[in-house]
Design a protein around this motif. Sequence first.
Motif, PDB file in Angstrom:
ATOM      1  N   ASP A 117       0.852  -1.192   0.000  1.00  0.00           N
ATOM      2  CA  ASP A 117       0.000   0.000   0.000  1.00  0.00           C
ATOM      3  C   ASP A 117       0.888   1.242   0.000  1.00  0.00           C
ATOM      4  OD1 ASP A 117      -2.216   1.633   0.130  1.00  0.00           O
ATOM      5  OD2 ASP A 117      -2.494   1.400   2.279  1.00  0.00           O
ATOM      6  N   GLU A 118       0.486   2.240  -0.754  1.00  0.00           N
ATOM      7  CA  GLU A 118       1.289   3.465  -0.950  1.00  0.00           C
ATOM      8  C   GLU A 118       2.656   3.089  -1.518  1.00  0.00           C
ATOM      9  OE1 GLU A 118      -0.074   6.341  -0.813  1.00  0.00           O
ATOM     10  OE2 GLU A 118      -1.916   5.703   0.159  1.00  0.00           O
ATOM     11  N   VAL A 119       2.620   2.295  -2.582  1.00  0.00           N
ATOM     12  CA  VAL A 119       3.824   1.735  -3.166  1.00  0.00           C
ATOM     13  C   VAL A 119       4.734   2.784  -3.808  1.00  0.00           C
ATOM     14  CG1 VAL A 119       2.994   1.145  -5.467  1.00  0.00           C
ATOM     15  CG2 VAL A 119       4.561  -0.393  -4.312  1.00  0.00           C
ATOM     16  N   GLN A 120       4.276   4.007  -3.923  1.00  0.00           N
ATOM     17  CA  GLN A 120       5.168   5.064  -4.407  1.00  0.00           C
ATOM     18  C   GLN A 120       6.347   5.260  -3.450  1.00  0.00           C
ATOM     19  OE1 GLN A 120       2.088   5.690  -3.283  1.00  0.00           O
ATOM     20  NE2 GLN A 120       2.171   7.356  -1.824  1.00  0.00           N
ATOM     21  N   LYS A 121       6.264   4.699  -2.255  1.00  0.00           N
ATOM     22  CA  LYS A 121       7.364   4.801  -1.292  1.00  0.00           C
ATOM     23  C   LYS A 121       8.607   4.039  -1.737  1.00  0.00           C
ATOM     24  CE  LYS A 121       4.651   5.725   2.814  1.00  0.00           C
ATOM     25  NZ  LYS A 121       5.289   6.948   3.242  1.00  0.00           N
ATOM     26  N   ILE A 122       8.484   3.216  -2.778  1.00  0.00           N
ATOM     27  CA  ILE A 122       9.649   2.458  -3.248  1.00  0.00           C
ATOM     28  C   ILE A 122      10.163   2.957  -4.590  1.00  0.00           C
ATOM     29  CG2 ILE A 122       9.075   0.370  -1.960  1.00  0.00           C
ATOM     30  CD1 ILE A 122       8.190  -0.722  -4.836  1.00  0.00           C
ATOM     31  N   CYS A 123       9.863   4.202  -4.945  1.00  0.00           N
ATOM     32  CA  CYS A 123      10.288   4.718  -6.257  1.00  0.00           C
ATOM     33  C   CYS A 123      11.808   4.818  -6.369  1.00  0.00           C
ATOM     34  CB  CYS A 123       9.625   6.049  -6.557  1.00  0.00           C
ATOM     35  SG  CYS A 123      10.100   7.383  -5.467  1.00  0.00           S
ATOM     36  N   ASN A 124      12.508   4.980  -5.250  1.00  0.00           N
ATOM     37  CA  ASN A 124      13.969   5.031  -5.270  1.00  0.00           C
ATOM     38  C   ASN A 124      14.502   3.615  -5.130  1.00  0.00           C
ATOM     39  OD1 ASN A 124      16.677   5.263  -4.771  1.00  0.00           O
ATOM     40  ND2 ASN A 124      16.475   6.853  -3.208  1.00  0.00           N
ATOM     41  N   ARG A 131      14.679  -1.974  -1.623  1.00  0.00           N
ATOM     42  CA  ARG A 131      15.440  -3.225  -1.732  1.00  0.00           C
ATOM     43  C   ARG A 131      14.760  -4.342  -0.941  1.00  0.00           C
ATOM     44  NH1 ARG A 131      19.828   0.176  -0.418  1.00  0.00           N
ATOM     45  NH2 ARG A 131      20.070  -1.021   1.497  1.00  0.00           N
ATOM     46  N   ALA A 132      14.264  -4.023   0.248  1.00  0.00           N
ATOM     47  CA  ALA A 132      13.577  -5.020   1.072  1.00  0.00           C
ATOM     48  C   ALA A 132      12.300  -5.506   0.389  1.00  0.00           C
ATOM     49  CB  ALA A 132      13.261  -4.448   2.453  1.00  0.00           C
ATOM     50  N   PHE A 133      11.529  -4.581  -0.177  1.00  0.00           N
ATOM     51  CA  PHE A 133      10.284  -4.960  -0.837  1.00  0.00           C
ATOM     52  C   PHE A 133      10.568  -5.818  -2.069  1.00  0.00           C
ATOM     53  CE2 PHE A 133       6.275  -4.000  -3.227  1.00  0.00           C
ATOM     54  CZ  PHE A 133       5.406  -4.552  -2.298  1.00  0.00           C
ATOM     55  N   PRO A 157       0.780   7.210  -7.771  1.00  0.00           N
ATOM     56  CA  PRO A 157       1.894   6.358  -8.186  1.00  0.00           C
ATOM     57  C   PRO A 157       3.114   7.116  -8.680  1.00  0.00           C
ATOM     58  CG  PRO A 157       0.155   6.291  -9.811  1.00  0.00           C
ATOM     59  CD  PRO A 157      -0.375   7.068  -8.633  1.00  0.00           C
ATOM     60  N   ILE A 158       2.930   8.331  -9.193  1.00  0.00           N
ATOM     61  CA  ILE A 158       4.058   9.138  -9.665  1.00  0.00           C
ATOM     62  C   ILE A 158       4.061  10.429  -8.858  1.00  0.00           C
ATOM     63  CG2 ILE A 158       5.107  10.340 -11.605  1.00  0.00           C
ATOM     64  CD1 ILE A 158       3.572   8.511 -13.477  1.00  0.00           C
ATOM     65  N   THR A 159       5.127  10.654  -8.124  1.00  0.00           N
ATOM     66  CA  THR A 159       5.191  11.889  -7.357  1.00  0.00           C
ATOM     67  C   THR A 159       6.013  12.964  -8.051  1.00  0.00           C
ATOM     68  OG1 THR A 159       7.039  10.988  -6.087  1.00  0.00           O
ATOM     69  CG2 THR A 159       4.839  10.749  -5.138  1.00  0.00           C
ATOM     70  N   ASN A 160       6.999  12.578  -8.841  1.00  0.00           N
ATOM     71  CA  ASN A 160       7.829  13.570  -9.521  1.00  0.00           C
ATOM     72  C   ASN A 160       7.980  13.316 -11.017  1.00  0.00           C
ATOM     73  OD1 ASN A 160       8.553  15.234  -7.280  1.00  0.00           O
ATOM     74  ND2 ASN A 160       9.815  13.550  -6.545  1.00  0.00           N
ATOM     75  N   LEU A 184       8.069   5.049 -11.848  1.00  0.00           N
ATOM     76  CA  LEU A 184       7.237   3.854 -12.005  1.00  0.00           C
ATOM     77  C   LEU A 184       8.054   2.584 -12.238  1.00  0.00           C
ATOM     78  CD1 LEU A 184       4.324   5.157 -14.241  1.00  0.00           C
ATOM     79  CD2 LEU A 184       4.184   4.396 -11.869  1.00  0.00           C
ATOM     80  N   PHE A 185       9.341   2.739 -12.563  1.00  0.00           N
ATOM     81  CA  PHE A 185      10.141   1.556 -12.891  1.00  0.00           C
ATOM     82  C   PHE A 185      10.170   0.551 -11.751  1.00  0.00           C
ATOM     83  CE2 PHE A 185      13.987  -0.965 -12.755  1.00  0.00           C
ATOM     84  CZ  PHE A 185      13.838  -1.665 -13.940  1.00  0.00           C
ATOM     85  N   SER A 186      10.358   0.986 -10.535  1.00  0.00           N
ATOM     86  CA  SER A 186      10.463   0.059  -9.408  1.00  0.00           C
ATOM     87  C   SER A 186       9.210  -0.807  -9.287  1.00  0.00           C
ATOM     88  CB  SER A 186      10.707   0.833  -8.110  1.00  0.00           C
ATOM     89  OG  SER A 186      10.893  -0.058  -7.036  1.00  0.00           O
TER      90      SER A 186
END
Length: 190
Positions: free
Chosen positions: A124-131, A138-140, A157-160, A165-167
Amino acid sequence: MNTKPYPYQKEGVRLIQKAKGRTALCDEQGLGKTYQAIAWYHRYLRPKTDRPVIVVVPATVKWNWQHEFSHHFGLRAEVLSGTKPPRFTSRTVIKNRIMIINWDVLYAWTKWLKRQDPVLIIGDEVQKICNMSSRRSRAFHRLCKNVPHILCLSGTPITNRPAELFSMANILWPERFNDPIRFYWKFTQP
Protein backbone atom coordinates in the motif's frame (compact mmCIF):
# COMPACT_ATOMS: atom_id res chain seq x y z
CA MET A 1 -18.37 -10.84 2.78
CA ASN A 2 -20.08 -8.42 5.17
CA THR A 3 -20.02 -5.28 3.00
CA LYS A 4 -21.63 -4.91 -0.40
CA PRO A 5 -19.13 -3.52 -2.93
CA TYR A 6 -19.84 -0.66 -5.29
CA PRO A 7 -20.03 -1.58 -8.99
CA TYR A 8 -16.61 -0.02 -9.71
CA GLN A 9 -15.11 -2.08 -6.86
CA LYS A 10 -16.56 -5.26 -8.37
CA GLU A 11 -14.98 -4.24 -11.66
CA GLY A 12 -11.66 -3.63 -9.88
CA VAL A 13 -11.74 -7.13 -8.36
CA ARG A 14 -12.58 -8.57 -11.77
CA LEU A 15 -9.63 -6.73 -13.33
CA ILE A 16 -7.28 -8.00 -10.60
CA GLN A 17 -8.41 -11.54 -11.42
CA LYS A 18 -7.97 -10.92 -15.14
CA ALA A 19 -4.36 -9.86 -14.37
CA LYS A 20 -3.96 -13.10 -12.34
CA GLY A 21 -3.43 -11.15 -9.11
CA ARG A 22 -0.36 -9.30 -10.28
CA THR A 23 -1.20 -5.67 -10.91
CA ALA A 24 -1.29 -2.07 -9.71
CA LEU A 25 -4.40 -0.41 -8.31
CA CYS A 26 -3.99 3.32 -8.75
CA ASP A 27 -7.47 4.66 -8.08
CA GLU A 28 -7.82 8.03 -6.43
CA GLN A 29 -7.67 8.12 -2.65
CA GLY A 30 -10.86 7.12 -0.89
CA LEU A 31 -12.25 4.85 -3.61
CA GLY A 32 -11.59 1.56 -1.82
CA LYS A 33 -8.32 0.11 -3.10
CA THR A 34 -7.92 -1.64 0.27
CA TYR A 35 -11.36 -3.19 -0.03
CA GLN A 36 -10.73 -4.34 -3.61
CA ALA A 37 -7.40 -5.98 -2.71
CA ILE A 38 -8.89 -7.84 0.26
CA ALA A 39 -12.02 -8.80 -1.72
CA TRP A 40 -9.86 -10.35 -4.46
CA TYR A 41 -7.87 -12.33 -1.90
CA HIS A 42 -11.04 -13.43 -0.09
CA ARG A 43 -12.78 -14.55 -3.28
CA TYR A 44 -9.98 -16.04 -5.36
CA LEU A 45 -7.03 -17.04 -3.15
CA ARG A 46 -8.30 -17.79 0.33
CA PRO A 47 -10.45 -20.79 -0.70
CA LYS A 48 -7.53 -22.36 -2.58
CA THR A 49 -4.53 -21.96 -0.29
CA ASP A 50 -3.43 -21.60 3.29
CA ARG A 51 -0.20 -19.81 2.38
CA PRO A 52 0.16 -16.42 4.06
CA VAL A 53 -0.57 -12.92 2.86
CA ILE A 54 1.79 -10.08 3.73
CA VAL A 55 0.55 -6.50 3.60
CA VAL A 56 3.17 -3.73 3.64
CA VAL A 57 1.75 -0.33 4.56
CA PRO A 58 2.64 3.05 6.07
CA ALA A 59 2.74 2.79 9.87
CA THR A 60 -0.22 5.15 10.22
CA VAL A 61 -2.63 2.75 8.49
CA LYS A 62 -1.61 -0.65 9.92
CA TRP A 63 -4.57 -0.74 12.28
CA ASN A 64 -6.93 0.45 9.54
CA TRP A 65 -5.93 -2.49 7.37
CA GLN A 66 -6.45 -4.86 10.29
CA HIS A 67 -9.92 -3.36 10.80
CA GLU A 68 -10.77 -3.67 7.08
CA PHE A 69 -9.93 -7.40 7.05
CA SER A 70 -12.10 -7.96 10.11
CA HIS A 71 -14.98 -5.58 9.43
CA HIS A 72 -15.63 -6.39 5.77
CA PHE A 73 -14.60 -10.04 5.56
CA GLY A 74 -14.43 -11.44 9.11
CA LEU A 75 -10.73 -12.23 8.70
CA ARG A 76 -8.16 -11.90 11.47
CA ALA A 77 -4.92 -10.13 10.56
CA GLU A 78 -1.87 -9.77 12.76
CA VAL A 79 0.03 -6.48 12.95
CA LEU A 80 3.80 -6.97 13.14
CA SER A 81 5.92 -4.34 14.83
CA GLY A 82 9.42 -3.67 16.01
CA THR A 83 12.67 -4.62 14.33
CA LYS A 84 13.10 -8.04 15.95
CA PRO A 85 11.12 -10.83 14.31
CA PRO A 86 10.55 -13.96 16.38
CA ARG A 87 13.18 -16.65 16.19
CA PHE A 88 12.21 -19.04 13.42
CA THR A 89 12.66 -22.73 14.10
CA SER A 90 11.12 -25.82 12.55
CA ARG A 91 8.61 -25.76 15.43
CA THR A 92 7.58 -22.13 14.96
CA VAL A 93 3.82 -21.99 14.57
CA ILE A 94 2.41 -19.18 12.51
CA LYS A 95 -0.87 -18.34 14.21
CA ASN A 96 -2.13 -16.01 11.56
CA ARG A 97 -1.94 -16.25 7.81
CA ILE A 98 -2.45 -12.50 7.25
CA MET A 99 0.39 -10.30 8.45
CA ILE A 100 0.55 -6.51 8.26
CA ILE A 101 3.87 -4.70 8.55
CA ASN A 102 4.93 -1.13 7.94
CA TRP A 103 7.46 0.04 5.35
CA ASP A 104 9.90 1.44 7.91
CA VAL A 105 10.64 -1.92 9.59
CA LEU A 106 10.25 -4.21 6.57
CA TYR A 107 14.04 -4.49 6.08
CA ALA A 108 14.39 -6.19 9.49
CA TRP A 109 11.62 -8.72 8.77
CA THR A 110 12.26 -9.58 5.12
CA LYS A 111 14.17 -12.82 5.69
CA TRP A 112 11.65 -14.02 8.29
CA LEU A 113 8.69 -13.12 6.07
CA LYS A 114 10.22 -14.90 3.04
CA ARG A 115 10.41 -18.09 5.12
CA GLN A 116 6.64 -17.94 5.53
CA ASP A 117 6.33 -18.64 1.76
CA PRO A 118 3.68 -15.98 1.03
CA VAL A 119 1.20 -16.43 -1.79
CA LEU A 120 0.30 -12.73 -1.94
CA ILE A 121 2.09 -9.48 -1.17
CA ILE A 122 0.08 -6.27 -1.01
CA GLY A 123 2.05 -3.04 -1.02
CA ASP A 124 0.00 0.00 0.00
CA GLU A 125 1.29 3.46 -0.95
CA VAL A 126 3.82 1.74 -3.17
CA GLN A 127 5.17 5.06 -4.41
CA LYS A 128 7.36 4.80 -1.29
CA ILE A 129 9.65 2.46 -3.25
CA CYS A 130 10.29 4.72 -6.26
CA ASN A 131 13.97 5.03 -5.27
CA MET A 132 15.44 1.65 -6.25
CA SER A 133 18.44 2.11 -3.97
CA SER A 134 16.50 2.86 -0.77
CA ARG A 135 16.47 0.29 2.01
CA ARG A 136 12.69 -0.12 1.90
CA SER A 137 12.71 -0.57 -1.89
CA ARG A 138 15.44 -3.22 -1.73
CA ALA A 139 13.58 -5.02 1.07
CA PHE A 140 10.28 -4.96 -0.84
CA HIS A 141 11.98 -6.28 -3.99
CA ARG A 142 13.52 -9.16 -2.00
CA LEU A 143 10.19 -9.92 -0.35
CA CYS A 144 8.30 -10.02 -3.66
CA LYS A 145 10.81 -12.20 -5.50
CA ASN A 146 9.14 -15.43 -6.67
CA VAL A 147 5.81 -14.59 -5.01
CA PRO A 148 3.00 -15.51 -7.42
CA HIS A 149 0.60 -12.66 -6.60
CA ILE A 150 1.51 -9.03 -5.96
CA LEU A 151 -0.84 -6.06 -5.66
CA CYS A 152 0.67 -2.58 -5.66
CA LEU A 153 -1.72 0.10 -4.39
CA SER A 154 -1.23 3.82 -4.73
CA GLY A 155 -3.39 6.91 -5.00
CA THR A 156 -0.31 8.80 -6.22
CA PRO A 157 1.89 6.36 -8.19
CA ILE A 158 4.06 9.14 -9.66
CA THR A 159 5.19 11.89 -7.36
CA ASN A 160 7.83 13.57 -9.52
CA ARG A 161 8.81 11.82 -12.76
CA PRO A 162 7.47 8.90 -14.84
CA ALA A 163 10.80 7.13 -14.22
CA GLU A 164 9.59 6.53 -10.65
CA LEU A 165 7.24 3.85 -12.01
CA PHE A 166 10.14 1.56 -12.89
CA SER A 167 10.46 0.06 -9.41
CA MET A 168 6.79 -0.93 -9.30
CA ALA A 169 6.84 -2.22 -12.90
CA ASN A 170 9.97 -4.25 -12.16
CA ILE A 171 8.32 -5.89 -9.13
CA LEU A 172 5.10 -6.72 -10.96
CA TRP A 173 6.57 -7.79 -14.31
CA PRO A 174 10.33 -8.43 -13.84
CA GLU A 175 10.67 -10.37 -17.08
CA ARG A 176 9.31 -7.41 -19.08
CA PHE A 177 10.75 -4.47 -17.12
CA ASN A 178 14.23 -5.59 -16.09
CA ASP A 179 16.37 -2.78 -17.46
CA PRO A 180 15.90 0.69 -15.95
CA ILE A 181 17.77 2.45 -18.76
CA ARG A 182 15.57 0.91 -21.47
CA PHE A 183 12.48 1.75 -19.37
CA TYR A 184 13.56 5.37 -18.95
CA TRP A 185 14.42 5.68 -22.63
CA LYS A 186 11.13 4.19 -23.81
CA PHE A 187 8.71 5.82 -21.37
CA THR A 188 10.24 9.10 -20.26
CA GLN A 189 11.62 10.69 -23.41
CA PRO A 190 9.79 13.88 -24.48
